[in-house]
Design a protein around this motif. Structure first.
Motif: not given
Length: 547
Positions: A400-409, A469-473, A437-440
């Motif tokens: 089972x290969x689990x895709x990384x999060x960047x491949x399933x934004x 957005x300024x709350x995201x670190x 959008x910043x997270x994506x």
């Protein structure tokens, strides 16, 4: 009526009901009870029925013992213990109508392999091809299949030479065995009369005048994507993930070894737990070990246990994880870190189902399903000589290969809502569209675990109902977010810009809110979303004083 319970090494191997006028036991195949053991004579003993009495007569070279006394002839009674060679035979009293009804448990066909690129699951199905008048084929889908003339059998045959309950076929950990059920005319396997014997494909079984061929057939099943976006605590709408959901469901009643591959933080252990919960082993232990987090000197003892005195600090015998997980599942996380000298021992367990404690000589049977996980490419590790090839292919049954999060934004909005609802006391808070959008647009080197941590920090940083957005670190570039903390309904752990410890951040937040609310604890607890009693506990824990 008397029944014999035949035991070896403390385990019951078979039972035999004394229904015939004369019953013989020995290593020769013509005996009613055939025990192919060199310590047993060709005809070792005979039990004759005389009215309501049963008389045992010794015919052996090495002797027959009843209740530890050697006999030439004696009357058998319930609870007597007969010893012949390495076998112990316990005599039990039963009533004819008390014949136990065996619980037949549904088992799967044997899973042979899975091809992730085509999403094809290949299974092996066992068949009984009945030749002669009935000329039918039966697929074996139960752990126990009984054959005879009685209508309560799984396979009912019409033949005057077949007993009501003639024989049965049993699946034991993927291997098949046939056992005669004290039939009148016996059961033949490839022309030899048997009491119980392993059953190989293409064997011919003869009962009465009926011949049955035991054969196999392979079937290929296409795994389709699940329609569900949430499965056992895993959230995703990505096609690859939803195929994994379906595969886990399909493996629910299989016992195949699973190898989960994926980057750190993708949720490999969540998948392992889901496989266990959906399996027939779900009422048995689920144990996990990180092979990269334990020193080389200790991991062998952790896995296999040790005997007293095996090494300096071994003051008493200890059962390892394989023994503790007996009947259940053992999750080997970061398997790529397993030392090379331990890999042959793991291979032996997978092939034989036996372990040996450190410092011990006794082989111990263990029934454990192995689920392994790694963030390394094991095929490359094999080519580099850092992982055994034979062990790799033994593990690579269900990959089972689990895709990384960047491949399933596209999963990020659903994951954000899931974490807000399930692990946060601030589920009423919302994320600004710009924040989403910043997270994506983030690369997510730490995958879903990093996202969870970022959300936790943002909830603590934000002073309004909307996360800006300024709350995201994010973690510093090039460093995966390895912050490990848990949320519950009473607290939110976090990690601000400088990635301080969780305790530091929580203490600072509590002091900040207490000051803003002029040390009004009721109001502060309400703002923090925790109970007042919890706030008092944390003030005491962090030695916070009203200055």
């Amino acid at each position: 009526m008397l029944e014999l319970s035949l035991q070896k090494d403390g385990q019951e191997i078979m039972r035999y009901t004394l229904v015939k006028e004369s019953t013989s036991l020995g290593r020769a195949s013509q005996n009613d009870i055939c025990l192919p053991d060199p310590d047993i004579s060709r005809v070792h003993l005979v039990i004759d029925r005389k009215g309501e009495r049963f008389i045992i007569t010794d015919k052996s070279t090495n002797g027959t013992h009843v209740n530890n006394e050697r006999i030439s002839s004696a009357e058998l009674r319930p609870q007597d213990e007969i010893t012949v060679g390495p076998w112990m035979i316990v005599v039990k009293q039963i009533q004819e109508e008390d014949r136990p009804t065996e619980i037949i448990e549904m088992v799967p066909t044997k899973v042979l392999s899975y091809k992730p690129e085509t999403k094809q699951l290949i299974s092996q199905k066992a068949l009984l091809d009945i030749q002669g008048k009935q000329n039918k084929s039966y697929a074996i889908v139960k752990s126990l299949v009984s054959i005879g003339t009685a209508k309560s059998n799984d396979i009912v045959l019409e033949d005057d030479h077949i007993s009501s309950y003639h024989c049965r076929i049993e699946n034991k950990k993927g291997d098949y065995f046939i056992k005669d059920l004290q039939s009148t005319n016996g059961t033949l396997l490839n022309g030899q009369k048997i009491v119980e014997a392993p059953l190989a494909f293409d064997s011919i079984i003869e009962i009465g005048k009926v011949k049955i061929k035991f054969e196999s057939d392979e079937e290929v099943e296409q795994i389709k994507e699940s329609k569900s976006e949430e499965f056992e605590g895993i959230v995703s709408n990505h096609p690859k993930m939803r195929s994994i959901f379906s595969l886990i469901n399909r493996l629910a009643r299989a016992d195949a070894t699973v190898l989960i591959q994926g980057e750190t933080g993708t949720g490999k252990e969540l998948i392992a737990k889901a496989i266990h919960r959906k399996s027939l082993r779900d009422q048995k232990p689920y144990l996990a070990i990180n092979c990269g987090a334990i020193s080389k000197d200790l991991i062998e003892s952790e896995l296999f246990g040790h005997e007293k005195g095996a090494f300096t600090s071994a003051h008493q015998q200890r059962r390892g994880l394989f023994e503790q997980a007996h009947g259940g599942t053992l999750f080997l996380d970061e398997l790529g870190e397993l030392p090379m000298d331990l890999q042959p021992k793991l291979l032996r367990v997978l092939e034989s189902g036996e372990i040996k404690r450190v410092g011990g000589s006794q082989l111990i049977d263990v029934d454990v399903r192995i689920i392994a996980a790694t963030n390394k490419d094991l095929a490359q590790e094999v080519s580099k000589g850092k992982f055994r090839e034979d062990l790799f292919y033994r593990l690579y049954v269900i990959p089972i290969h689990v895709p990384p999060l960047r491949e399933r934004i596209e999963d990020i909005p659903a994951l954000v809502n899931y974490f807000l609802k399930t692990v946060s006391a601030h589920s009423s808070k919302k994320f600004d569209p710009e924040t989403m959008d910043m997270l994506a647009n983030h690369s997510w080197p730490g995958n879903v675990r990093e996202l969870k941590n970022v959300i936790g920090r943002a909830l603590l940083q934000s002073q309004s109902p909307v996360i800006k957005p300024n709350d995201i670190q994010f973690a510093p570039a090039g460093i995966k977010d390895r912050t490990a903390y848990e949320y519950d309904s009473e607290s939110v752990a976090s990690n601000p810009k400088v990635l301080k410890t969780l305790q530091d951040v929580e203490k600072e937040k509590i002091i900040l809110e207490l000051k803003k609310n002029k040390w009004n604890k009721t109001l502060t607890a309400k703002v923090l979303g925790i109970a007042k009693s919890t706030l008092h506990e944390k003030i005491k824990k962090y030695s916070i004083e009203d200055r």
